[in-house]
Design an enzyme around this catalytic site. Sequence first.
Site, mmCIF file in Angstrom:
data_model
loop_
_atom_site.group_PDB
_atom_site.id
_atom_site.type_symbol
_atom_site.label_atom_id
_atom_site.label_comp_id
_atom_site.label_asym_id
_atom_site.label_seq_id
_atom_site.Cartn_x
_atom_site.Cartn_y
_atom_site.Cartn_z
ATOM 1 N N THR A 51 0.750 -10.054 6.680
ATOM 2 C CA THR A 51 0.941 -9.367 8.104
ATOM 3 C C THR A 51 1.550 -10.201 9.101
ATOM 4 O O THR A 51 2.331 -10.096 9.941
ATOM 5 C CB THR A 51 -0.381 -8.742 8.775
ATOM 6 O OG1 THR A 51 -0.899 -7.737 7.626
ATOM 7 C CG2 THR A 51 0.001 -7.901 9.856
ATOM 8 N N ASP A 240 6.413 -2.755 4.569
ATOM 9 C CA ASP A 240 5.332 -3.330 4.377
ATOM 10 C C ASP A 240 4.647 -2.674 3.036
ATOM 11 O O ASP A 240 5.171 -1.653 2.596
ATOM 12 C CB ASP A 240 4.493 -3.034 5.560
ATOM 13 C CG ASP A 240 2.957 -3.731 5.024
ATOM 14 O OD1 ASP A 240 2.992 -4.720 4.555
ATOM 15 O OD2 ASP A 240 1.889 -3.383 5.893
ATOM 16 N N GLU A 241 3.992 -3.487 2.188
ATOM 17 C CA GLU A 241 3.441 -2.859 1.153
ATOM 18 C C GLU A 241 4.637 -1.835 0.205
ATOM 19 O O GLU A 241 4.291 -0.979 -0.203
ATOM 20 C CB GLU A 241 2.425 -1.637 1.282
ATOM 21 C CG GLU A 241 1.383 -1.994 2.454
ATOM 22 C CD GLU A 241 0.159 -2.922 1.739
ATOM 23 O OE1 GLU A 241 0.286 -3.269 0.509
ATOM 24 O OE2 GLU A 241 -0.712 -2.893 2.165
ATOM 25 N N GLN A 271 -1.144 -5.488 -6.437
ATOM 26 C CA GLN A 271 -2.100 -4.716 -5.775
ATOM 27 C C GLN A 271 -1.718 -3.297 -5.725
ATOM 28 O O GLN A 271 -1.730 -2.495 -4.754
ATOM 29 C CB GLN A 271 -2.260 -5.330 -4.236
ATOM 30 C CG GLN A 271 -2.972 -6.555 -4.354
ATOM 31 C CD GLN A 271 -3.341 -6.851 -2.852
ATOM 32 O OE1 GLN A 271 -4.230 -6.250 -2.261
ATOM 33 N NE2 GLN A 271 -2.612 -8.109 -2.527
ATOM 34 N N ARG A 616 -11.279 -8.913 -2.474
ATOM 35 C CA ARG A 616 -11.721 -8.690 -0.961
ATOM 36 C C ARG A 616 -12.688 -9.468 -0.512
ATOM 37 O O ARG A 616 -12.948 -9.670 0.607
ATOM 38 C CB ARG A 616 -12.349 -7.243 -0.906
ATOM 39 C CG ARG A 616 -11.461 -6.079 -1.068
ATOM 40 C CD ARG A 616 -10.191 -5.908 -0.474
ATOM 41 N NE ARG A 616 -9.125 -6.762 -1.426
ATOM 42 C CZ ARG A 616 -7.812 -6.984 -0.838
ATOM 43 N NH1 ARG A 616 -7.633 -6.957 0.361
ATOM 44 N NH2 ARG A 616 -7.060 -7.622 -1.673
#
Length: 764
Positions: A51, A240-241, A271, A616
């Site tokens: 980000t 993004d993503e 991911q 995570r």
Amino acid sequence: MSAIPISVQASSHLGASAPDYLSGLNPEQLKAVTTVTGPVLVLAGAGTGKTRVLTTRIAHILKLGLARPSEILCVTFTNKAAREMRERAERLIGPAATGLYNLGTFHSIAAQILRRHAELVGLKSTFTILDDDDQVRLLKQIIEGRRIDTKRFPPKTLAHFIDQWKNKGLLPDQVAKLNDEGADFAFGKGAEIYAEYQDRLRVLNACDFGDLLLHTLKIFTQYHEVLAQYHARFKYILVDEYQDTNVAQYLWLRILTNADRNLCCVGDDDQSIYGWRGAEVDNILKFERDYPGAEVIRLERNYRSTKHILAAAAGLIKANSARLGKTLWTEDQAGKKVLVQGIWDSAAEAQWVSEDVEKQKKAGRAYQDMAVLVRASFQMRAFEERFLMLQIPYVVIGGPRFFERAEIRDAIAYLRLIQSPDDDLAFERIINVPKRGIGDATVQKLLMQARVAGQSVMAAVRDLIDTDELPTRARTPLTAFVRDYDRWRELAKTIKHDMLLDTVLTDAGYYDMHRADKVSGQSRLDNLKEMVNSMADFEDLMAYLEHVSLVMELERDAGANSVKIMTLHGAKGLEFPVVYLPGWEEGIFPSQRSMDESGLRGLEEERRLAYVGITRAREEARISFVANRQVYGRWTSQLPSRFIDEMPIEHVEAVSQTGYAQAGWTSQESRWDRAGYQPNYTKREEPKAFGGNLSGVDMSRLEPKPHRPSAPAKPQPSKGLTVGTRVFHVKFGYGEVKETEGNKLIVRFETGDKKVMDSFVEKA
DNA sequence: GTCGGACTTATTTTT
DNA sequence: TAAGTCCGAC
């Protein structure tokens, strides 16, 4: 593709002062930020500052004066991501961030564009966006209209197929040629019904989520002058993503990319966990082929996790075949090994986790530093029960969302109908809520009449109440409703929209209906109150309705100072010092259904999910698996997940007393045995030193013992734990939590309408 | 229009 | 097991 030469030390573009927004970036990040021309793929591993790169890149483009804020298209998947992006951009560039009109989700940006050119696809710019509830009801009507058994061919199933088709960018005529499962729906009528559904949508001046993308795509393809306009406007595109894009989004991006090809996609193939809703990992894998000469930048320095955690995760993901490949590294300390714990059954598992939570808390960690990440939501229950007993504050993240609650949907339907009298679906939803004595038969008659006359249901009602075609029993309440409705329409012109809703709900007797409901009425009234309050933030009714259809969420109590319980999917993008990963059993995780439905692809996606789970964790990842688990009320024997064996043993720690043996396995050959751990139930020879990875251990040789009920776990009083005055606001089963009485917090849980338990918590 | 019993069906979920 | 849906009885 060439990087604009700019370094932290000197920049002719930026005057004498060093561009401080670039300071602190590592070389790869700097490259990803400053390579602003030509196609760029940024492979951003977990915790590598994705980000930050995106927002700094926006700042950089603006500071170099390459574009105005409105000329940057920046798309995300979720509103949350868009919001975060905007906030962080604002911190870098100040008020100029307000001008980033084209920063948002795929759907919100597509909706904006579609509103401007709606007539090109046969819609009016005031079209409504249907939620999936409306979608299903509409399909039900169509299917029933064709006299097809909705039991054998459920509308929900077809809705799912249609979504999938739209994700793939397929229109009805293309589906007709297809020979897939969905086209077979109702004896090969799938495509036909899809076509009829699209026609109905046009008549209703409505579209569903998929249409937002498909319609804009169609406009871009067919109207070159419109496309040219957007090519000129969107000088820089950021995504993004990218690994989560579906085919429709992929096509949408391709067509929007102009000749300059200033496209920057950021993502991580490792991911990609949304294949089941149309995401194509392929999109990211073939980026270089799609955009020849593209620059591929890998962000591999991880700022989140310790060495052991990264290494365990890396070993796991290495088992996947289709990857672009990255090697994450960190300067963080080695930290603790990933802990793997075998446990007897799921109750014991919850007990183990909650005891560990208390231990961590005593050792000085805060509750919000810990999260329990499960594969499927049915696994949450055991943890909720246990946390309640121990009075550990927790919050379930996810679950039914605010705008999906029946009362909120009803309220929205009232508003939608007031906004546009043609909204037949809204009409249908509320015409007899609360009960006005307008039954199913009457509604069907109205629908039929409207269809025949080619008008909206509201218009049909106006016509019919002046005739004798309806029995008085139906005519009287309908007349009354129309009278009320007209009054509300008038009222809408003069008073503010939040007051309008309040008045309408009072007038309609909607509040009274819920007041009469002793079981869940109060919480519904609370929700409605919250809704009325939230409306004040919007300029007008139109703006509010756009918000609810596209954003579908409301800021909820983030649950400060509480352990988070959520699904692995829900945890993407988050991080916690301590992460608990229960339920690592074959069939549960990886999920059997995933593997059955999608074979190796499914398994690899499950593995990516495991990878997301472990990464995570900042400091500790604690995995557990059980020997016995109840699945739909049946006791089943479980085998440990293959993912456990895929983690390199030197980064994993198994607790000797409670490894496989304690969990109920009888094998002499478990990897823990071979790693030198002493099971406590059998004599064995001198433990041999173990070297190397253990993947390849024959798991079939492990035999779980059949379940014998363990002694029920006694609720243990919380030792020295203080529970603050925090209001518990959590979900449990299908009930809700009430609160407070004197200096006690009363936590009442209800399942359906059966009261399950009251829990008393002293206020601190 | 409401109630209760039979029957079915169990991932992940954003927009 | 348990919750949601559907249908028939009142």
